[in-house]
Enzyme design. Structure first.
Site, PDB file in Angstrom:
ATOM      1  N   PRO A  43       0.833  -1.211   0.000  1.00 24.52           N
ATOM      2  CA  PRO A  43       0.000   0.000   0.000  1.00 24.52           C
ATOM      3  C   PRO A  43       0.865   1.257   0.000  1.00 24.52           C
ATOM      4  CG  PRO A  43      -0.723  -1.546   1.700  1.00 24.52           C
ATOM      5  CD  PRO A  43       0.575  -2.062   1.169  1.00 24.52           C
ATOM      6  N   ASP A 249      40.029 -48.975   4.233  1.00 24.23           N
ATOM      7  CA  ASP A 249      39.738 -49.997   5.242  1.00 24.23           C
ATOM      8  C   ASP A 249      38.710 -49.459   6.237  1.00 24.23           C
ATOM      9  OD1 ASP A 249      41.222 -48.470   7.069  1.00 24.23           O
ATOM     10  OD2 ASP A 249      43.072 -49.537   6.560  1.00 24.23           O
ATOM     11  N   LYS A 271      38.653 -54.988   6.881  1.00 17.09           N
ATOM     12  CA  LYS A 271      38.907 -56.277   7.527  1.00 17.09           C
ATOM     13  C   LYS A 271      38.472 -56.121   8.970  1.00 17.09           C
ATOM     14  CE  LYS A 271      43.225 -56.924   5.101  1.00 17.09           C
ATOM     15  NZ  LYS A 271      44.269 -56.073   5.585  1.00 17.09           N
ATOM     16  N   GLY A 303      45.337 -44.255   9.996  1.00 22.62           N
ATOM     17  CA  GLY A 303      46.630 -43.937  10.608  1.00 22.62           C
ATOM     18  C   GLY A 303      47.704 -43.736   9.567  1.00 22.62           C
ATOM     19  N   ALA A 333      48.040 -44.009  15.053  1.00 19.40           N
ATOM     20  CA  ALA A 333      47.205 -43.992  16.259  1.00 19.40           C
ATOM     21  C   ALA A 333      48.029 -43.697  17.509  1.00 19.40           C
ATOM     22  CB  ALA A 333      46.478 -45.331  16.400  1.00 19.40           C
ATOM     23  N   MET A 384      45.934 -53.148  18.155  1.00 21.68           N
ATOM     24  CA  MET A 384      45.126 -54.374  18.084  1.00 21.68           C
ATOM     25  C   MET A 384      45.273 -55.186  19.362  1.00 21.68           C
ATOM     26  SD  MET A 384      45.949 -55.270  14.110  1.00 21.68           S
ATOM     27  CE  MET A 384      47.639 -54.709  14.199  1.00 21.68           C
TER      28      MET A 384
HETATM   29  N1  SAH Z   1      47.924 -48.062  10.332  1.00 16.41           N
HETATM   30  C1  SAH Z   1      47.207 -47.807  11.559  1.00 16.41           C
HETATM   31  C2  SAH Z   1      47.118 -49.034  12.429  1.00 16.41           C
HETATM   32  C3  SAH Z   1      46.346 -50.165  11.846  1.00 16.41           C
HETATM   33  S1  SAH Z   1      46.163 -51.510  12.922  1.00 16.41           S
HETATM   34  C4  SAH Z   1      47.849 -46.633  12.292  1.00 16.41           C
HETATM   35  O1  SAH Z   1      48.936 -46.210  11.928  1.00 16.41           O
HETATM   36  O2  SAH Z   1      47.263 -46.143  13.259  1.00 16.41           O
HETATM   37  C5  SAH Z   1      44.606 -51.156  13.666  1.00 16.41           C
HETATM   38  C6  SAH Z   1      44.786 -50.720  15.102  1.00 16.41           C
HETATM   39  O3  SAH Z   1      45.185 -49.363  15.148  1.00 16.41           O
HETATM   40  C7  SAH Z   1      43.519 -50.752  15.922  1.00 16.41           C
HETATM   41  O4  SAH Z   1      43.254 -52.055  16.392  1.00 16.41           O
HETATM   42  C8  SAH Z   1      43.867 -49.803  17.054  1.00 16.41           C
HETATM   43  O5  SAH Z   1      44.705 -50.440  17.994  1.00 16.41           O
HETATM   44  C9  SAH Z   1      44.718 -48.778  16.338  1.00 16.41           C
HETATM   45  N2  SAH Z   1      43.945 -47.557  15.981  1.00 16.41           N
HETATM   46  C10 SAH Z   1      43.710 -47.099  14.749  1.00 16.41           C
HETATM   47  N3  SAH Z   1      43.007 -45.944  14.795  1.00 16.41           N
HETATM   48  C11 SAH Z   1      42.813 -45.682  16.109  1.00 16.41           C
HETATM   49  C12 SAH Z   1      42.162 -44.621  16.819  1.00 16.41           C
HETATM   50  N4  SAH Z   1      41.566 -43.608  16.192  1.00 16.41           N
HETATM   51  N5  SAH Z   1      42.183 -44.676  18.175  1.00 16.41           N
HETATM   52  C13 SAH Z   1      42.783 -45.676  18.829  1.00 16.41           C
HETATM   53  N6  SAH Z   1      43.389 -46.701  18.196  1.00 16.41           N
HETATM   54  C14 SAH Z   1      43.408 -46.707  16.851  1.00 16.41           C
END
Ligand code: SAH
Length: 464
Positions: A43, A249, A271, A303, A333, A384
């Protein structure tokens, strides 16, 4: 997501707005950039509106809105700066079948207008669901600064050339051509001779890309880090940007997979636990098959790929197939885990070496130099190690390790759901997977979280 972003086709369609003041003007300035037919009901319209109407850029009705005024409209904006009038007019528009927005009223709006970066035909829409307009403005300013003004004309010229470029084979070759155009040859030509220079350069550029030798397949073994996308290296980001195929993975988080090129094929070669879901041979074959077909393959591992990742087997398979490869390291890790507890992996007066152990290997629980590890001050990062906690504890105690040696388990290191379990060797739960630790977990033997350490020493002083 409470609001889903879409780009609405408005060319030749109606958009109706009610209101004649500042809020209406602000919305109209945006809407005038579109190719929609604008109709305004006011308006008492502002002077600018009367001017726009005189220029034929919108249709102005100097009256309040009535039922039927928004028929066939795709969108309706209530910008009356008056709650009652906003509610009345948007009810009318809704009945007429338009999607409605009430300016500055999130809850009663069917859609909201994002902050917009305009490099037409490239437009970036930024939304925060009304949570943080300041943030939207900051992102907008950031993008405005980053996107060259020539992007608009380049995109327009590029769009007209699309059909010509279709003679390039789909996929990498075509993408390389366009990347060259937008980020290299295009901006350069624009700078030197404007739009005519861009037009003139296109045929030559197309010819160069048509006759360029084909880029051979390649495999990058890339570390994805512990899960936080910000812990990816710049090289990892770049490899993900360029990947045709990403074979990852189970440790790789969805947030990181999001960063892969949108057209990339994502393959989960995860795996689990003791038994592989896909055998190593199958994974090797998957990698080499894709690379043989000319794909840029990213083998993405949690990792660092060089730590407990069966990297060598994959490299050997790739090398045997005569395919080029390289490694992009990542944050392992253990590094993320010590960071989480504020400790170092090595310390001058404590440990001059650190061991990376696996809790299990192909044959089951893994054996190590337990006697060496049992000595005071030793530090180990156990990968692991969830199921083998009891086995490790038993071996270490048997070889004379101090029962009170600190042990810290870090689950989901670097991720939002990170958890820290502080304990000692004799108190370590026997099976960590049964101690409600379901995510990937790293056991730090010989290290306590810094805060916990402080608490313990305070307690000791009290007791003394
Ligand atoms: N290449 C990876 C390890 C692979 S083996 C690296 O360098 O970290 C897989 C193992 O890594 C798991 O069983 C665990 O022990 C460890 N892992 C990977 N990521 C992780 C996270 N964010 N926190 C804690 N442990 C981790």
């Amino acid at each position: 997501m409470k609001h889903f972003p879409v780009f609405l086709a408005v060319e030749g369609r109606r958009i109706v707005l009610s209101g004649g003041g500042d809020a209406a003007l602000a919305k109209l300035r945006l809407l005038l950039k579109t190719e929609a037919h604008l109709t305004v009901f006011a308006p008492a319209p502002a002077a600018e509106m009367i001017g726009w109407a005189a220029e034929g850029r919108l249709t102005l009705h100097r009256r309040a809105m009535e039922p039927g005024d928004a028929l066939c409209a795709v969108l309706f904006y209530a910008a009356n700066e008056n709650d009652i009038e906003d509610a009345r007019t948007s009810a009318i528009a809704r009945a007429d079948g338009a999607l409605t927005n009430i300016v500055d009223n999130l809850t009663d709006s069917q859609f909201i207008t994002p902050a917009i970066v305009d490099r037409d035909p490239v437009t970036v829409a930024i939304g925060t669901e009304g949570a943080a307009p300041v943030l939207a403005r900051a992102i907008k300013a950031d993008l405005e600064a980053r996107l060259p003004v020539v992007l608009g004309p380049l995109a327009r010229i590029g769009k007209a050339f699309r059909k010509m470029a279709d003679i390039l084979p789909m996929g990498r070759v075509r993408r390389d051509f366009w990347a060259d155009y937008y980020f290299n040859a295009g901006p350069r030509a624009m700078e030197h001779g404007g739009e005519t220079a861009v037009q003139a350069m296109l045929d030559g550029l197309l010819h160069r890309h048509r006759t360029a030798p084909k880029r051979p397949g390649h495999v990058a073994f890339v570390g994805a880090g512990p899960g936080d996308p910000e812990l990816l290296t710049l090289k990892a980001r770049k490899a993900l940007d360029e990947a045709d195929v990403v074979i990852h993975d189970r440790l790789v988080t969805p947030e990181i997979l999001e960063l892969a090129r949108r057209e990339a094929t994502l393959i989960d070669a995860g795996k689990e636990g003791f038994g592989p879901a896909m055998t190593q041979d199958e994974i090797n074959r998957l990698i080499t098959d894709h690379a043989r077909q000319g794909a840029q393959v990213v083998r993405l591992k949690g990792g660092d790929p060089t730590v407990f990742g069966r990297l060598d087997e994959e490299i050997e398979a790739v090398a045997a197939a005569g395919i080029g490869w390289h490694i992009v390291p990542g944050i392992t890790a253990a590094s993320a885990s010590v960071a989480a507890i504020g400790q170092s992996l090595t310390r001058r007066t404590r440990n001059g070496s650190v061991r990376f152990l696996t809790g299990h290997d192909m044959a089951g629980f893994a054996d190590h130099d337990w006697r060496g590890l049992a000595r005071p001050g030793e530090v180990a990062a156990i990968y692991m190690g969830k199921k083998s906690a009891r086995f490790i504890q038993g071996r270490l105690l048997m070889h004379g390790a101090d029962r009170t040696t600190p042990v810290t388990v870090i689950e989901n290191a670097s991720r939002p759901d990170q958890r820290i379990l502080s304990t000692t060797l004799d108190q370590l739960p026997q099976d960590l997977s049964e101690a409600a630790i379901s995510g990937p977990a790293l056991t730090l033997y010989g290290l306590a979280a810094r805060a916990a350490q402080a608490e313990i020493s305070a307690l000791e002083q009290e007791l003394a």
